[in-house]
Design a protein around this motif. Sequence first.
Motif, PDB file in Angstrom:
ATOM      1  N   GLU A 240      13.413 -33.673 100.407  1.00 34.05           N
ATOM      2  CA  GLU A 240      14.111 -34.209 101.581  1.00 34.05           C
ATOM      3  C   GLU A 240      13.505 -35.551 101.991  1.00 34.05           C
ATOM      4  OE1 GLU A 240      16.753 -33.103 103.032  1.00 34.05           O
ATOM      5  OE2 GLU A 240      16.960 -31.173 102.000  1.00 34.05           O
ATOM      6  N   PRO A 241      14.281 -36.460 102.590  1.00 31.89           N
ATOM      7  CA  PRO A 241      15.719 -36.323 102.855  1.00 31.89           C
ATOM      8  C   PRO A 241      16.539 -36.646 101.614  1.00 31.89           C
ATOM      9  CG  PRO A 241      14.957 -38.445 103.641  1.00 31.89           C
ATOM     10  CD  PRO A 241      13.738 -37.732 103.135  1.00 31.89           C
ATOM     11  N   LYS A 242      17.771 -36.181 101.578  1.00 32.96           N
ATOM     12  CA  LYS A 242      18.670 -36.496 100.476  1.00 32.96           C
ATOM     13  C   LYS A 242      18.993 -37.988 100.500  1.00 32.96           C
ATOM     14  CE  LYS A 242      18.930 -32.082  99.659  1.00 32.96           C
ATOM     15  NZ  LYS A 242      18.043 -31.498  98.614  1.00 32.96           N
ATOM     16  N   LEU A 243      19.029 -38.595  99.307  1.00 33.29           N
ATOM     17  CA  LEU A 243      19.291 -40.029  99.199  1.00 33.29           C
ATOM     18  C   LEU A 243      20.684 -40.340  98.654  1.00 33.29           C
ATOM     19  CD1 LEU A 243      15.855 -41.257  97.761  1.00 33.29           C
ATOM     20  CD2 LEU A 243      16.590 -41.139 100.148  1.00 33.29           C
ATOM     21  N   ILE A 244      21.266 -39.419  97.899  1.00 29.58           N
ATOM     22  CA  ILE A 244      22.588 -39.643  97.294  1.00 29.58           C
ATOM     23  C   ILE A 244      23.626 -38.886  98.111  1.00 29.58           C
ATOM     24  CG2 ILE A 244      23.987 -39.457  95.208  1.00 29.58           C
ATOM     25  CD1 ILE A 244      21.337 -39.304  93.621  1.00 29.58           C
ATOM     26  N   HIS A 245      24.558 -39.617  98.697  1.00 29.18           N
ATOM     27  CA  HIS A 245      25.547 -39.018  99.601  1.00 29.18           C
ATOM     28  C   HIS A 245      26.953 -39.186  99.034  1.00 29.18           C
ATOM     29  CE1 HIS A 245      22.399 -38.850 102.719  1.00 29.18           C
ATOM     30  NE2 HIS A 245      22.037 -40.034 102.233  1.00 29.18           N
ATOM     31  N   THR A 246      27.777 -38.175  99.235  1.00 33.19           N
ATOM     32  CA  THR A 246      29.182 -38.237  98.842  1.00 33.19           C
ATOM     33  C   THR A 246      30.014 -38.746 100.009  1.00 33.19           C
ATOM     34  OG1 THR A 246      28.920 -36.357  97.337  1.00 33.19           O
ATOM     35  CG2 THR A 246      31.165 -36.912  98.022  1.00 33.19           C
ATOM     36  N   VAL A 247      30.835 -39.753  99.735  1.00 33.41           N
ATOM     37  CA  VAL A 247      31.821 -40.209 100.723  1.00 33.41           C
ATOM     38  C   VAL A 247      33.158 -39.692 100.208  1.00 33.41           C
ATOM     39  CG1 VAL A 247      32.860 -42.189 101.880  1.00 33.41           C
ATOM     40  CG2 VAL A 247      30.438 -42.253 101.215  1.00 33.41           C
ATOM     41  N   PHE A 248      33.625 -38.598 100.789  1.00 32.20           N
ATOM     42  CA  PHE A 248      34.769 -37.874 100.247  1.00 32.20           C
ATOM     43  C   PHE A 248      36.006 -38.758 100.148  1.00 32.20           C
ATOM     44  CE2 PHE A 248      32.030 -34.484 101.829  1.00 32.20           C
ATOM     45  CZ  PHE A 248      31.972 -33.667 100.701  1.00 32.20           C
ATOM     46  N   GLY A 249      36.621 -38.715  98.968  1.00 33.02           N
ATOM     47  CA  GLY A 249      37.814 -39.491  98.713  1.00 33.02           C
ATOM     48  C   GLY A 249      37.550 -40.918  98.328  1.00 33.02           C
ATOM     49  N   VAL A 250      36.266 -41.331  98.356  1.00 33.69           N
ATOM     50  CA  VAL A 250      35.929 -42.722  98.038  1.00 33.69           C
ATOM     51  C   VAL A 250      34.937 -42.817  96.885  1.00 33.69           C
ATOM     52  CG1 VAL A 250      35.077 -44.909  98.953  1.00 33.69           C
ATOM     53  CG2 VAL A 250      36.291 -43.332 100.458  1.00 33.69           C
ATOM     54  N   GLY A 251      33.766 -42.229  97.052  1.00 36.68           N
ATOM     55  CA  GLY A 251      32.753 -42.341  96.002  1.00 36.68           C
ATOM     56  C   GLY A 251      31.398 -41.885  96.496  1.00 36.68           C
ATOM     57  N   TYR A 252      30.356 -42.670  96.167  1.00 32.97           N
ATOM     58  CA  TYR A 252      28.993 -42.275  96.478  1.00 32.97           C
ATOM     59  C   TYR A 252      28.240 -43.412  97.173  1.00 32.97           C
ATOM     60  CZ  TYR A 252      29.964 -38.287  93.506  1.00 32.97           C
ATOM     61  OH  TYR A 252      30.510 -37.152  92.984  1.00 32.97           O
ATOM     62  N   LEU A 253      27.244 -43.005  97.958  1.00 31.82           N
ATOM     63  CA  LEU A 253      26.460 -43.930  98.752  1.00 31.82           C
ATOM     64  C   LEU A 253      25.001 -43.535  98.661  1.00 31.82           C
ATOM     65  CD1 LEU A 253      26.073 -46.059 101.079  1.00 31.82           C
ATOM     66  CD2 LEU A 253      26.582 -44.196 102.668  1.00 31.82           C
ATOM     67  N   MET A 254      24.128 -44.498  98.395  1.00 25.80           N
ATOM     68  CA  MET A 254      22.695 -44.218  98.340  1.00 25.80           C
ATOM     69  C   MET A 254      22.036 -44.855  99.555  1.00 25.80           C
ATOM     70  SD  MET A 254      20.413 -44.164  94.962  1.00 25.80           S
ATOM     71  CE  MET A 254      19.073 -42.962  94.912  1.00 25.80           C
ATOM     72  N   LYS A 255      21.443 -44.003 100.395  1.00 24.92           N
ATOM     73  CA  LYS A 255      20.759 -44.491 101.582  1.00 24.92           C
ATOM     74  C   LYS A 255      19.765 -43.437 102.043  1.00 24.92           C
ATOM     75  CE  LYS A 255      24.050 -42.711 104.989  1.00 24.92           C
ATOM     76  NZ  LYS A 255      24.831 -43.014 106.202  1.00 24.92           N
ATOM     77  N   ALA A 256      18.813 -43.859 102.888  1.00 24.62           N
ATOM     78  CA  ALA A 256      17.768 -42.964 103.328  1.00 24.62           C
ATOM     79  C   ALA A 256      18.203 -42.113 104.525  1.00 24.62           C
ATOM     80  CB  ALA A 256      16.505 -43.749 103.697  1.00 24.62           C
ATOM     81  N   GLU A 257      19.152 -42.642 105.315  1.00 22.00           N
ATOM     82  CA  GLU A 257      19.576 -41.891 106.499  1.00 22.00           C
ATOM     83  C   GLU A 257      20.562 -40.805 106.114  1.00 22.00           C
ATOM     84  OE1 GLU A 257      20.102 -45.158 106.140  1.00 22.00           O
ATOM     85  OE2 GLU A 257      18.397 -45.972 107.241  1.00 22.00           O
TER      86      GLU A 257
END
Length: 225
Positions: free
Chosen positions: A207-224
């Motif tokens: 934790e924290p997760k760094l790879i986030h799914t933006v549903f219907g769009v793609g992926y986002l890498m961020k610390a928050e």
Amino acid sequence: MNVLVVEDDIELNQFIQKGLQSEGIGVSVAYDGIIGRSLINEHQYDVVVLDVNMPGMNGYDLCRFVKQNWPAIPVIMLTALSSLDNKVMGFESGADDYLAKPFAFKELVFRLKALARRHPSRAPLPKRLELLNLVVDTESHQVWRAGERISLTAREYALLEYLLINQGKVISRIDLLENVWDVHFNTNTNVVDVYVNYLRRKVDHIEPKLIHTVFGVGYLMKAEP
């Protein structure tokens, strides 16, 4: 554009050389993997074309060598080994494209030009990419999370590097297919989602997760979150 062709079939190698030269493309040739490796060490190329079954060093190993040392140089595998398993091995070795023999020469030229456009000479990557406690050494392709060394395949590394370079931005699946897999057409493949899941298991087990799914769009890498 300056291309290196590593192909042990002398007749085919010379055919490709003459054809590319007639297109105004600069060409160097090698007839085995060891000579190919020496040329890559000594000269700068925009694209490298590799056969797989060659004396001295096979195409998979030579592709890994190229990507470990010059990850920005695109590689196209040109081989009679056309099974899905062979293609997977080629892409896992770091290849940007895969063209099976027999092939249409015009298609080879198109793919070479497309690769060169997609991977123009560009400023070198910083030696380190960082996000929170994730550290990537872009020269050695080594990855750490919270001080723990993480082992990635060539394709997993390429995906992680691209996400990190674009951290804070939402990256579409099509963008990832074009820039990590060099696929430039509509496809129903779920390979991006599969490899993102591979990365998550290795990188986001802390934790924290760094790879986030933006549903219907793609992926986002961020610390928050």
